[in-house]
Design an enzyme around this catalytic site. Structure first.
Site, PDB file in Angstrom:
ATOM      1  N   HIS A  62       0.830  -1.211   0.000  1.00  0.00           N
ATOM      2  CA  HIS A  62       0.000   0.000   0.000  1.00  0.00           C
ATOM      3  C   HIS A  62       0.862   1.257   0.000  1.00  0.00           C
ATOM      4  O   HIS A  62       1.229   1.778   1.050  1.00  0.00           O
ATOM      5  CB  HIS A  62      -0.901  -0.031   1.243  1.00  0.00           C
ATOM      6  CG  HIS A  62      -1.976   1.000   1.241  1.00  0.00           C
ATOM      7  ND1 HIS A  62      -3.113   0.870   2.020  1.00  0.00           N
ATOM      8  CD2 HIS A  62      -2.109   2.178   0.595  1.00  0.00           C
ATOM      9  CE1 HIS A  62      -3.891   1.926   1.845  1.00  0.00           C
ATOM     10  NE2 HIS A  62      -3.293   2.744   0.986  1.00  0.00           N
ATOM     11  N   HIS A  64       1.336   5.224  -2.105  1.00  0.00           N
ATOM     12  CA  HIS A  64       0.848   6.205  -3.079  1.00  0.00           C
ATOM     13  C   HIS A  64       2.038   6.987  -3.603  1.00  0.00           C
ATOM     14  O   HIS A  64       2.356   8.054  -3.089  1.00  0.00           O
ATOM     15  CB  HIS A  64      -0.131   7.193  -2.427  1.00  0.00           C
ATOM     16  CG  HIS A  64      -1.366   6.582  -1.846  1.00  0.00           C
ATOM     17  ND1 HIS A  64      -2.583   6.608  -2.479  1.00  0.00           N
ATOM     18  CD2 HIS A  64      -1.590   5.960  -0.663  1.00  0.00           C
ATOM     19  CE1 HIS A  64      -3.502   6.020  -1.720  1.00  0.00           C
ATOM     20  NE2 HIS A  64      -2.924   5.612  -0.607  1.00  0.00           N
ATOM     21  N   PHE A  65       2.744   6.420  -4.582  1.00  0.00           N
ATOM     22  CA  PHE A  65       3.728   7.239  -5.295  1.00  0.00           C
ATOM     23  C   PHE A  65       2.866   8.147  -6.177  1.00  0.00           C
ATOM     24  O   PHE A  65       1.765   7.768  -6.562  1.00  0.00           O
ATOM     25  CB  PHE A  65       4.665   6.344  -6.127  1.00  0.00           C
ATOM     26  CG  PHE A  65       5.560   5.452  -5.285  1.00  0.00           C
ATOM     27  CD1 PHE A  65       5.653   5.634  -3.902  1.00  0.00           C
ATOM     28  CD2 PHE A  65       6.307   4.425  -5.858  1.00  0.00           C
ATOM     29  CE1 PHE A  65       6.477   4.826  -3.119  1.00  0.00           C
ATOM     30  CE2 PHE A  65       7.130   3.611  -5.076  1.00  0.00           C
ATOM     31  CZ  PHE A  65       7.211   3.797  -3.714  1.00  0.00           C
ATOM     32  N   ARG A  66       3.335   9.313  -6.480  1.00  0.00           N
ATOM     33  CA  ARG A  66       2.456  10.304  -7.145  1.00  0.00           C
ATOM     34  C   ARG A  66       2.779  10.445  -8.618  1.00  0.00           C
ATOM     35  O   ARG A  66       2.668  11.540  -9.181  1.00  0.00           O
ATOM     36  CB  ARG A  66       2.597  11.655  -6.443  1.00  0.00           C
ATOM     37  CG  ARG A  66       2.462  11.608  -4.929  1.00  0.00           C
ATOM     38  CD  ARG A  66       1.094  11.168  -4.493  1.00  0.00           C
ATOM     39  NE  ARG A  66       0.895  11.409  -3.051  1.00  0.00           N
ATOM     40  CZ  ARG A  66      -0.224  11.100  -2.422  1.00  0.00           C
ATOM     41  NH1 ARG A  66      -1.226  10.525  -3.054  1.00  0.00           N
ATOM     42  NH2 ARG A  66      -0.344  11.351  -1.122  1.00  0.00           N
ATOM     43  N   ASN A  96      -4.705   6.541  -7.282  1.00  0.00           N
ATOM     44  CA  ASN A  96      -5.115   7.954  -7.278  1.00  0.00           C
ATOM     45  C   ASN A  96      -3.998   8.891  -7.730  1.00  0.00           C
ATOM     46  O   ASN A  96      -3.649   9.854  -7.056  1.00  0.00           O
ATOM     47  CB  ASN A  96      -5.682   8.371  -5.909  1.00  0.00           C
ATOM     48  CG  ASN A  96      -4.736   8.115  -4.750  1.00  0.00           C
ATOM     49  OD1 ASN A  96      -3.873   7.254  -4.820  1.00  0.00           O
ATOM     50  ND2 ASN A  96      -4.896   8.861  -3.676  1.00  0.00           N
ATOM     51  N   HIS A 181     -11.140   1.048   0.664  1.00  0.00           N
ATOM     52  CA  HIS A 181     -11.003   2.109   1.667  1.00  0.00           C
ATOM     53  C   HIS A 181     -12.405   2.341   2.216  1.00  0.00           C
ATOM     54  O   HIS A 181     -13.280   2.795   1.489  1.00  0.00           O
ATOM     55  CB  HIS A 181     -10.455   3.387   1.017  1.00  0.00           C
ATOM     56  CG  HIS A 181     -10.334   4.542   1.964  1.00  0.00           C
ATOM     57  ND1 HIS A 181      -9.170   5.259   2.113  1.00  0.00           N
ATOM     58  CD2 HIS A 181     -11.221   5.112   2.816  1.00  0.00           C
ATOM     59  CE1 HIS A 181      -9.347   6.217   3.013  1.00  0.00           C
ATOM     60  NE2 HIS A 181     -10.590   6.156   3.451  1.00  0.00           N
ATOM     61  N   HIS A 234      -6.205  -0.454   5.782  1.00  0.00           N
ATOM     62  CA  HIS A 234      -6.004   0.400   6.968  1.00  0.00           C
ATOM     63  C   HIS A 234      -7.166   0.394   7.968  1.00  0.00           C
ATOM     64  O   HIS A 234      -7.754   1.424   8.245  1.00  0.00           O
ATOM     65  CB  HIS A 234      -5.637   1.837   6.579  1.00  0.00           C
ATOM     66  CG  HIS A 234      -6.412   2.439   5.433  1.00  0.00           C
ATOM     67  ND1 HIS A 234      -7.776   2.378   5.343  1.00  0.00           N
ATOM     68  CD2 HIS A 234      -5.988   3.114   4.338  1.00  0.00           C
ATOM     69  CE1 HIS A 234      -8.152   2.988   4.236  1.00  0.00           C
ATOM     70  NE2 HIS A 234      -7.081   3.447   3.606  1.00  0.00           N
ATOM     71  N   ASP A 305       0.709   2.553   3.711  1.00  0.00           N
ATOM     72  CA  ASP A 305      -0.133   3.654   3.238  1.00  0.00           C
ATOM     73  C   ASP A 305       0.701   4.927   3.049  1.00  0.00           C
ATOM     74  O   ASP A 305       0.275   6.038   3.399  1.00  0.00           O
ATOM     75  CB  ASP A 305      -1.322   3.911   4.169  1.00  0.00           C
ATOM     76  CG  ASP A 305      -2.427   4.703   3.469  1.00  0.00           C
ATOM     77  OD1 ASP A 305      -2.275   5.047   2.287  1.00  0.00           O
ATOM     78  OD2 ASP A 305      -3.458   4.983   4.122  1.00  0.00           O
ATOM     79  N   HIS A 309       2.954  14.198   1.063  1.00  0.00           N
ATOM     80  CA  HIS A 309       2.592  15.556   0.646  1.00  0.00           C
ATOM     81  C   HIS A 309       3.734  16.453   1.111  1.00  0.00           C
ATOM     82  O   HIS A 309       4.365  16.171   2.132  1.00  0.00           O
ATOM     83  CB  HIS A 309       1.282  16.011   1.309  1.00  0.00           C
ATOM     84  CG  HIS A 309       0.103  15.143   0.968  1.00  0.00           C
ATOM     85  ND1 HIS A 309      -0.542  15.201  -0.243  1.00  0.00           N
ATOM     86  CD2 HIS A 309      -0.543  14.197   1.689  1.00  0.00           C
ATOM     87  CE1 HIS A 309      -1.550  14.329  -0.263  1.00  0.00           C
ATOM     88  NE2 HIS A 309      -1.563  13.698   0.901  1.00  0.00           N
TER      89      HIS A 309
HETATM   90  O1  DOR Z   1      -4.576   9.887   4.193  1.00  0.00           O
HETATM   91  C1  DOR Z   1      -4.700   9.415   3.078  1.00  0.00           C
HETATM   92  N1  DOR Z   1      -3.950   9.860   2.038  1.00  0.00           N
HETATM   93  N2  DOR Z   1      -5.633   8.490   2.867  1.00  0.00           N
HETATM   94  C2  DOR Z   1      -5.972   8.082   1.626  1.00  0.00           C
HETATM   95  O2  DOR Z   1      -6.893   7.311   1.493  1.00  0.00           O
HETATM   96  C3  DOR Z   1      -5.285   8.633   0.439  1.00  0.00           C
HETATM   97  C4  DOR Z   1      -3.961   9.152   0.804  1.00  0.00           C
HETATM   98  C5  DOR Z   1      -3.351  10.008  -0.283  1.00  0.00           C
HETATM   99  O3  DOR Z   1      -3.326   9.548  -1.415  1.00  0.00           O
HETATM  100  O4  DOR Z   1      -2.885  11.103   0.013  1.00  0.00           O
HETATM  101 ZN    ZN Z   2      -3.933   4.635   0.915  1.00  0.00          ZN
END
Ligand code: DOR
Ligand code: ZN
Length: 440
Positions: A62, A64-66, A96, A181, A234, A305, A309
């Site tokens: 889990h 989230h690379f952007r 996402n 989720h 999560h 997770d 940011h």
């Molecule tokens: O806190 C979170 N950030 N929960 C998520 O479900 C998405 C993630 C994000 O992509 O920033």
């Molecule tokens: Zn996530």
């Protein structure tokens, strides 16, 4: 000269989910070919692993690379560098991104980019939307896809699918385990007035434990009705855990290092919006229930997770600040510290981070140290003491909620399919990552 092993790891303690064994480990052509007392005469590289533990490569299911879309927060390169420096040898990346990973072409583009930019092995989730439900049965079996992800509550990005009929249609139309989720979107919307500007503690009031439980309850009953397997990402509350114990036959469970480690009040005081994450951090009663799920076997996997940011973004006044915190690089040291303090055994850690992911998702050739398996290895020093710090973080975001935490237990090396990618904090070989394969 005949070279029997490309690499020979000497004198370490090999750990699988069912026990430990002091043995040398022989690697050839990217695979584990032998362990026991091995002859070094015909070995290429010989690595002294005395005093170290050799674990199956940690798989973070889990992150989230952007990439694409928000590479100022994280690129595949920076995210996977953070992964291997933290001892993670493979990752599952979430959909996402921008564009969202919801079509065959978006998935193919990510895989093709990953081949040249990832330092660890990888695969991608495909996101479910109202528009691609019909295509999911095809998409979930594309090479390099680990499964379908559904956001039943809205979070970072626009992916959302909160209608029971749509969720049932997805479950009926697909065959793999679908990941969710769970925060009830209707209840979240009804509670937005509880957010107080400038006050991140109110994140927990708005995104309440009830919202998580309500959504998880809906999903589990739907899954029961259509007789399908679901994966709960999560899980953060005691009530969800107790409900989940009645759905073990169809539901699998993920917990995160931050929900296990960071308590809400202390964290908001210390970190403000940097502690803001979805689902939110909870109080110690919930945390105890998560630990009991880890110890008792209700939790199947730990995923970081990892949701980076930038500081500037996180410094916006709540609730303009985005939710999420980085975690892929601190995953192994934070959890090894919990091993050190006796909260879980090293074998259980391996179960949750390699054997568990392989079992749930059907990852081919990974998840244990055994002959014929990929030589994906996370090599750790259980005695090493370090202090986690923002300066150590190589993620584009450059911070960690664990800054200042003293840990005992440290990743000192990792191998990806027999190639040494990290040793003693240095990236040794770059861009070795390839897409994972799945058997089911
Ligand atoms: O806190 C979170 N950030 N929960 C998520 O479900 C998405 C993630 C994000 O992509 O920033
Ligand atoms: Zn996530």
């Amino acid at each position: 000269m005949l070279q029997i092993y490309d690499s020979l790891l000497k004198g370490g303690t090999i750990v699988n989910q069912n026990g430990c064994l002091r043995a040398d480990l022989g690697i050839r052509d990217g695979r584990i070919v032998a362990f026991g007392l091995l002859d070094e005469t015909h070995a290429g590289q010989i690595v002294d692993c005395r005093g170290l533990h050799i674990l199956p490569g940690v798989i973070d299911t889990h992150v989230h690379f952007r990439d694409p879309g928000n590479t100022h927060k994280e690129s595949m390169e920076s995210g996977s560098r953070a992964a291997v420096l933290g001892g993670v040898t493979a990752i599952f990346d979430m959909p996402n991104t921008i564009p969202q990973t919801t079509t065959e072409s978006a998935l193919a583009a990510k895989i093709s980019h990953g081949r040249n930019h990832m330092h660890c092995d990888f695969s991608f989730f495909v996101g479910a939307t109202k528009d691609n439900i019909e295509q999911l049965a095809n998409l979930e079996w594309q090479a390099g896809c680990c499964g379908i992800k559904v956001f039943m509550g809205s979070s970072t990005g626009n992916l959302l699918l909160d209608d029971d009929d749509d969720v049932a249609a997805i479950l009926r139309g697909t065959t793999r385990r679908v990941a969710f989720h769970c925060e009830d979107e209707a209840l979240l919307r009804a509670c937005t007035h509880l957010r107080v500007k400038g006050n991140p503690e109110t994140h927990t009031l708005w995104r309440s434990a009830e919202a998580a439980l309500m959504c998880t309850t809906r999903l589990l009953h739907l899954a029961r009705k259509v007789e399908r397997r679901v994966h709960l990402l999560h899980v953060s509350t005691a009530e969800e855990m107790s409900l989940l114990s009645d759905f073990r036959d169809i539901a699998s469970v993920e917990v995160t290092p931050h929900h296990l480690t960071l308590e809400e009040n202390e964290s908001y005081t210390r970190l403000g919006t940097f502690a803001q994450v979805n689902p939110p951090l909870r109080n110690s009663a919930h945390q105890l229930a998560l630990w009991s799920a880890v110890r008792g076997g209700l939790a199947d996997v730990i995923g970081s997770d990892h949701a980076p940011h930038t500081r500037d973004e996180k410094n916006r006044p709540y609730p303009e600040s985005p939710s999420g915190m980085p975690g892929v690089q601190t995953f192994v040291p934070v959890m090894l510290h919990h091993v050190h303090t006796g909260r879980l055994t090293l074998e259980r850690f391996v179960d949750l981070t390699s054997a568990g992911p392989a079992r749930l998702y059907g990852i081919a050739g990974k998840g244990r140290i055994a002959e014929g398996y990929d030589a994906d290895l996370t090599i750790v020093d259980l005695k090493r003491q370090e202090r986690l710090s923002d300066q150590w973080i190589v993620s584009e975001c450059g911070w960690t909620a664990f800054d200042g935490m003293e840990v005992t237990g440290w990743p000192v090396g990792c191998y990806v399919r027999g190639r040494q990618v990290m040793w003693e904090g240095e990236l040794v070989e770059s861009f070795v990552g390839t897409p994972m394969r799945f058997t089911r």
